[in-house]
Motif scaffolding. Structure first.
Motif, mmCIF file in Angstrom:
data_model
loop_
_atom_site.group_PDB
_atom_site.id
_atom_site.type_symbol
_atom_site.label_atom_id
_atom_site.label_comp_id
_atom_site.label_asym_id
_atom_site.label_seq_id
_atom_site.Cartn_x
_atom_site.Cartn_y
_atom_site.Cartn_z
ATOM 1 N N ALA A 369 0.805 -1.214 0.000
ATOM 2 C CA ALA A 369 0.000 0.000 0.000
ATOM 3 C C ALA A 369 0.843 1.271 0.000
ATOM 4 O O ALA A 369 0.309 2.364 0.103
ATOM 5 N N ARG A 370 2.162 1.126 -0.120
ATOM 6 C CA ARG A 370 3.021 2.308 -0.149
ATOM 7 C C ARG A 370 4.207 2.029 -1.065
ATOM 8 O O ARG A 370 4.409 0.914 -1.538
ATOM 9 N N HIS A 371 4.997 3.063 -1.334
ATOM 10 C CA HIS A 371 6.167 2.928 -2.192
ATOM 11 C C HIS A 371 7.241 2.067 -1.524
ATOM 12 O O HIS A 371 7.432 2.126 -0.314
ATOM 13 N N TYR A 372 7.965 1.308 -2.322
ATOM 14 C CA TYR A 372 9.116 0.574 -1.794
ATOM 15 C C TYR A 372 10.301 1.500 -1.531
ATOM 16 O O TYR A 372 11.149 1.209 -0.701
ATOM 17 N N GLN A 373 10.401 2.581 -2.275
ATOM 18 C CA GLN A 373 11.417 3.595 -2.025
ATOM 19 C C GLN A 373 10.696 4.926 -1.853
ATOM 20 O O GLN A 373 9.730 5.211 -2.554
ATOM 21 N N PRO A 374 11.147 5.756 -0.950
ATOM 22 C CA PRO A 374 10.360 6.929 -0.568
ATOM 23 C C PRO A 374 10.295 7.985 -1.663
ATOM 24 O O PRO A 374 11.284 8.236 -2.368
ATOM 25 N N PRO A 375 9.142 8.620 -1.806
ATOM 26 C CA PRO A 375 9.041 9.748 -2.744
ATOM 27 C C PRO A 375 10.049 10.845 -2.451
ATOM 28 O O PRO A 375 10.465 11.564 -3.364
ATOM 29 N N ARG A 376 10.468 10.982 -1.192
ATOM 30 C CA ARG A 376 11.465 12.003 -0.858
ATOM 31 C C ARG A 376 12.808 11.738 -1.541
ATOM 32 O O ARG A 376 13.637 12.643 -1.652
ATOM 33 N N THR A 377 13.026 10.506 -1.974
ATOM 34 C CA THR A 377 14.227 10.174 -2.728
ATOM 35 C C THR A 377 13.970 10.225 -4.228
ATOM 36 O O THR A 377 14.648 10.930 -4.973
ATOM 37 N N ILE A 378 12.976 9.462 -4.677
ATOM 38 C CA ILE A 378 12.733 9.307 -6.111
ATOM 39 C C ILE A 378 12.384 10.639 -6.754
ATOM 40 O O ILE A 378 12.949 11.041 -7.774
ATOM 41 N N GLN A 379 11.415 11.334 -6.169
ATOM 42 C CA GLN A 379 10.956 12.566 -6.790
ATOM 43 C C GLN A 379 11.981 13.690 -6.647
ATOM 44 O O GLN A 379 12.011 14.618 -7.455
ATOM 45 N N ALA A 380 12.834 13.629 -5.625
ATOM 46 C CA ALA A 380 13.895 14.630 -5.503
ATOM 47 C C ALA A 380 14.854 14.533 -6.683
ATOM 48 O O ALA A 380 15.310 15.550 -7.222
ATOM 49 N N TRP A 381 15.188 13.311 -7.110
ATOM 50 C CA TRP A 381 16.069 13.146 -8.263
ATOM 51 C C TRP A 381 15.413 13.689 -9.520
ATOM 52 O O TRP A 381 16.031 14.432 -10.298
ATOM 53 N N LEU A 382 14.146 13.316 -9.741
ATOM 54 C CA LEU A 382 13.441 13.776 -10.934
ATOM 55 C C LEU A 382 13.297 15.295 -10.938
ATOM 56 O O LEU A 382 13.436 15.948 -11.974
ATOM 57 N N ALA A 383 13.008 15.861 -9.765
ATOM 58 C CA ALA A 383 12.879 17.314 -9.680
ATOM 59 C C ALA A 383 14.180 17.993 -10.055
ATOM 60 O O ALA A 383 14.200 18.971 -10.815
ATOM 61 N N SER A 384 15.294 17.488 -9.540
ATOM 62 C CA SER A 384 16.584 18.141 -9.798
ATOM 63 C C SER A 384 17.040 17.936 -11.235
ATOM 64 O O SER A 384 17.640 18.830 -11.839
ATOM 65 N N ARG A 385 16.772 16.768 -11.807
ATOM 66 C CA ARG A 385 17.201 16.500 -13.180
ATOM 67 C C ARG A 385 16.330 17.212 -14.215
ATOM 68 O O ARG A 385 16.793 17.567 -15.295
ATOM 69 N N LEU A 386 15.042 17.384 -13.903
ATOM 70 C CA LEU A 386 14.102 17.923 -14.874
ATOM 71 C C LEU A 386 13.620 19.320 -14.527
ATOM 72 O O LEU A 386 12.830 19.891 -15.284
ATOM 73 N N ASP A 387 14.063 19.851 -13.383
ATOM 74 C CA ASP A 387 13.526 21.114 -12.883
ATOM 75 C C ASP A 387 12.003 21.045 -12.841
ATOM 76 O O ASP A 387 11.295 21.938 -13.323
ATOM 77 N N ASP A 388 11.497 19.975 -12.257
ATOM 78 C CA ASP A 388 10.072 19.664 -12.276
ATOM 79 C C ASP A 388 9.435 20.026 -10.939
ATOM 80 O O ASP A 388 9.729 19.421 -9.908
ATOM 81 N N GLY A 389 8.551 21.018 -10.960
ATOM 82 C CA GLY A 389 7.923 21.483 -9.727
ATOM 83 C C GLY A 389 6.967 20.497 -9.116
ATOM 84 O O GLY A 389 6.792 20.463 -7.897
ATOM 85 N N HIS A 390 6.295 19.670 -9.949
ATOM 86 C CA HIS A 390 5.380 18.666 -9.394
ATOM 87 C C HIS A 390 6.158 17.585 -8.643
ATOM 88 O O HIS A 390 5.743 17.142 -7.563
ATOM 89 N N ALA A 391 7.284 17.158 -9.213
ATOM 90 C CA ALA A 391 8.135 16.204 -8.497
ATOM 91 C C ALA A 391 8.638 16.813 -7.197
ATOM 92 O O ALA A 391 8.691 16.135 -6.157
#
Length: 829
Positions: A369-391
């Protein structure tokens, strides 16, 4: 002679020259030519034997010596020989940042933006016990890699932290496990531990190079090189050239990515320290495999492994790309649409969270019922690589507190977060066939999703047409999650003569030929309204089944209608299934519901014949379920059984494939060659429903204590007239009264209660809200150019189509205009 051709030396190594002269007792002279062109003589002693000559004073190499190829020349008895070896100055750290970045990384611990991440890293480290000395063949110790990386980064950032001894205990224990030498499957989970350990050992070596002795460095280099060289010969690193559908899942699953990551860690950390002819083989393989992976990733950003396993794979892929892009250049994430789209898939897979903002993840496939790896990790990478505000919003706002060492490295607080409230309430991910909808972006929203698309296999499940329904962090119509024996009847689906979909009955689902993939042929959605049609027919193993379509209409946060139409070449036994389980709310902020302790309780109550309610948790709003079908289905409430990944009593892996009860399911059964089903779902006790269904149409009326709320009609054969006051020519039509709107699919005519709502020269699908006194609009899908008349009781002063002024007429409370083929938005002022 020693050194030998191709040997490598590093600062703090002792350079000793050894020359043997078999058959000659003549003296030996030696000299070394340096990369800068200068030379020096090497003093040799005969070491007590005239056949063996050794350096009088071995040279201690330091960073002041010139880097490059050194040439040793030895002469004796008129003969000479030479070897070339290399002196290198290894540059560390290099994998994820360089020496120039270290001060900034160390100062983050004092930045309030990183305070929560740093505090959680320290909290986790304080709870680590020591690694076991020998895991044997059965212990799963892959988590040691995460521990080592966390300890390594903590001590790098702040050497005063008290974990230095534990760091090196983990490092050397992992480095020296006897399992490394136990063949192709050295640890209990085949390849996963190897991939994780290679990465963690390489990162620790990279970050703490100066703290290691020359002998320890040599030991580490030998382990990485030896394992990686051997690993290249296994199928974990195989290249799938000219890849076809049956291997799509192979190269997109977490195992493949974890192994590539481990090899990449070795290849790039040892760039200065092993022969290039060895290392280039690894890098070339990694580049070829990466190209194959990127070519197969579905452009809608989804993963066959489900959103939770998706996160487990992503953290390893992202580390690999960090190593790769830093060494070779570029930003892989910007080049491939999958990365940006994966942010949206994660966003639309996050469930509304009740009192906090995280209700878990939509658990299609082998997912909890939850992520195997935390959104605080996964989405932080995507945000920094893509300059993505939603991530960035996910990385900052999801209250699940778990972090990793990567959270600290990847989070960039300078990126502006963009709340998802700016996004539409629904989205179709067309390749995977996932339609996700929520009534709002608030924490108490209703959430419905249906899946019907491609199937790569592996951690997927045979679930084409399956739907889930959640509200405010509470699961109502459920998925069991990780299944060890993947069965269609574990889902909210139909089975035909006891048989389900392609790939069922196996621990790992087989890939499905694209000719058998399901689809979502139709969606129409705007705000709180949606209409979605799924066609799972090709996935079914039944030779008699010729078609099954499932249509779901959503009317705001409280009302959902599920209409199924099936046809077969002969009478078949059809079981229609709907699952739910009792659950407990989160025990702390950021956690999700759990069903383990309450899994045998029954959340269903039979209210009347053909009508039930579901209350999964105490005190929550009930979901009412009514069979409004014209056909008579035989209902049964029964325990819902499945084979989970873990024994639900002991928590250990379910190696014996034992079956366990998780909640109850409603099974409705009928024997027929054609069958129709209409099930009405609504939240709360204020609404009521009645069935209008008969041989001419499926239909229902929803009402409250004072007035009608909505009517919806599916003609059995088009047209139908005078059907409870409705005339319909088309596939579906409906009207809502409490928030005035009318809607339908493939309509040429719809009238209700004396109002002509739709007339079209060719079929259109639409949602129209033209009876409002405020914003009035219609969204229309037209397969061909259509002359269209829509009910509009107030005379407009202006009509625009897709933002451009349109010609129209108005008479008898209706507007008439011509629309070209395509999707359009009509605005009425």
């Amino acid at each position: 002679m020693a050194p030998r051709d191709g040997d490598h030396f590093f600062p703090e190594d002792l350079l000793e020259v050894v020359v043997t002269t078999p058959g000659s007792r003549e003296a030996v002279t030696a000299s070394i030519r340096l990369p800068d062109g200068t030379s020096f003589d090497v003093a040799l002693d005969d070491d007590g034997s005239p056949l063996l000559w050794r350096s009088t004073d071995p040279l201690l190499l330091t960073a002041t010596h010139p880097e490059g190829n050194w040439v040793l020349t030895a002469e004796s008895a008129g003969r000479s020989d030479e070897v070339t070896f290399t002196f290198r100055l290894p540059r560390h750290p290099r994998l994820m940042f360089g020496p120039e970045d270290l001060d900034g990384i160390q100062s983050r611990k004092d930045d309030p933006a990183y305070a929560a991440i740093w505090a959680e890293m320290l909290r986790m480290a304080s709870r680590y016990d020591e690694p076991i000395p020998d895991p044997g063949p059965g212990r799963d110790i892959r988590s040691y890699a995460d521990r080592l990386m966390n300890l390594s980064l903590i001590q790098l950032v702040d050497p005063s932290q008290p974990h230095e001894d534990l760091l090196w205990t983990y490092f050397f224990t992992m480095l020296r496990y006897p399992n490394w030498d136990e063949g192709e499957i050295p640890f209990n989970n085949e390849d996963l531990t190897v991939g994780h350990f290679l990465t963690a050992l390489a990162l620790t070596y990279d970050w703490h190079y100066d703290a290691m002795t020359p002998a320890e460095r040599a030991e580490l280099r030998d382990r990485l090189a030896t394992v990686t060289d051997a690993w290249m010969l296994t199928y974990y690193m195989r290249v799938y050239r000219d890849i076809t559908w049956n291997r799509f899942g192979t190269v997109t699953n977490n195992h493949y990515w974890i192994n590539q990551q481990g090899v990449a860690a070795a290849a790039f950390v040892l760039e200065d320290e092993i022969p290039e002819e060895m290392r280039s083989v690894w890098v070339d393989r990694l580049e070829e495999n990466l190209a194959v992976i990127l070519s197969v990733l579905e452009e809608d950003g989804t993963s066959n492994e489900g959103v939770a396993y998706h996160a487990y794979g992503q953290i390893n892929l992202f580390r690999w790309l960090d190593f790769r892009d830093r060494a070779l250049g570029g930003n892989t994430a910007e080049a491939i649409p999958w990365f940006e789209q994966s942010v949206l898939w994660d966003t639309y897979s996050i469930l509304p969270g009740g009192d906090d903002n995280y209700g878990g993840a939509a658990n299609f496939g082998d997912c909890p019922a939850r992520h195997y790896q935390p959104p605080r990790t996964i989405q932080a990478w995507l945000a920094s690589r893509l300059d993505d505000g939603h991530a960035q919003w996910i990385a900052e706002q999801i209250s699940w507190p778990h972090v990793t060492a990567m959270s600290y490295l990847w989070y960039d607080p300078s990126i502006e977060a963009i709340a998802p409230g700016t996004l539409p309430l629904s989205r179709l991910f067309p390749q995977k066939g996932i339609f996700a909808w929520r009534s709002s972006w608030d924490d108490d929203a209703s959430y419905l999703s249906i899946k019907s698309g491609s199937y790569f296999g592996g951690h997927e499940q045979p679930d084409a047409g399956h739907l889930i329904l959640h509200r405010a962090g509470v699961p109502y119509l459920t998925d069991h999650g990780y299944s060890y024996l993947k069965m269609t009847d574990e889902h909210n689906l139909v089975v035909i003569d006891g048989v389900g979909q392609d790939g069922e009955g196996r621990q790992w689902m087989s890939a499905v030929d694209p000719v058998s993939w399901a689809s979502v042929p139709f969606t129409l959605a705007d705000g709180s309204y949606f209409d979605v049609v799924a066609d799972p027919t090709p996935m079914y193993l039944s030779e008699e089944l010729t078609s099954w379509t499932r249509e779901i209409v959503g009317l705001g946060p409280d009302v959902f209608l599920v209409r199924d139409a099936l046809a077969a070449t002969a009478a078949v036994e059809i079981d229609w299934l709907l699952h739910s389980y009792a659950s407990e709310p989160p025990g702390s902020a950021g956690q999700t519901y759990t069903y383990v302790d309450l899994r045998t309780e029954n959340p269903w109550t039979e209210e009347a014949a053909g009508q039930w309610s579901i209350q999964p948790q105490d005190g929550v709003t009930a979901l009412h379920v009514m069979d409004a079908s014209a056909m008579v289905w035989t209902p049964t409430l029964e325990p819902s059984m499945f084979v989970p990944e873990k024994n639900l009593d002991t928590g250990e892996y379910n190696a014996s494939f034992d079956s366990f009860q998780v909640g109850y399911r409603l099974r409705r059964s009928v024997s027929a060659d054609r069958a129709g089903s209409l099930v009405v779902l609504w939240f709360g006790d204020a609404l009521h429903a009645e069935s209008w269904s008969d041989s001419t149409a499926d239909g229902t009326r929803l009402y409250d204590a004072t007035a009608d709320v909505a009517v919806v009609v599916w003609p059995a054969t088009s047209p139908v007239t005078a059907f409870n006051g409705c005339d319909v020519t088309g596939a579906m039509a409906g009207r809502r009264f409490d928030e005035p709107a009318f809607f339908g699919r493939d309509l040429t005519h719809f009238s209700q209660g004396g109002d002509v709502l739709v007339d079209a020269s060719t079929p259109v699908s639409l949602l129209a809200r033209l009876e409002h006194t405020g914003v009035r609009f219609a969204i229309v899908q037209a397969a061909a150019s259509a002359d269209l008349t829509l009910f509009c009781p107030i005379e407009p002063t202006r009509v625009t189509v897709d933002g451009t002024d349109a010609s129209f007429t108005w008479a008898a409370s209706a507007i008439t205009l011509t629309l070209p083929a395509g999707d359009h938005r009509i605005e009425v002022e």
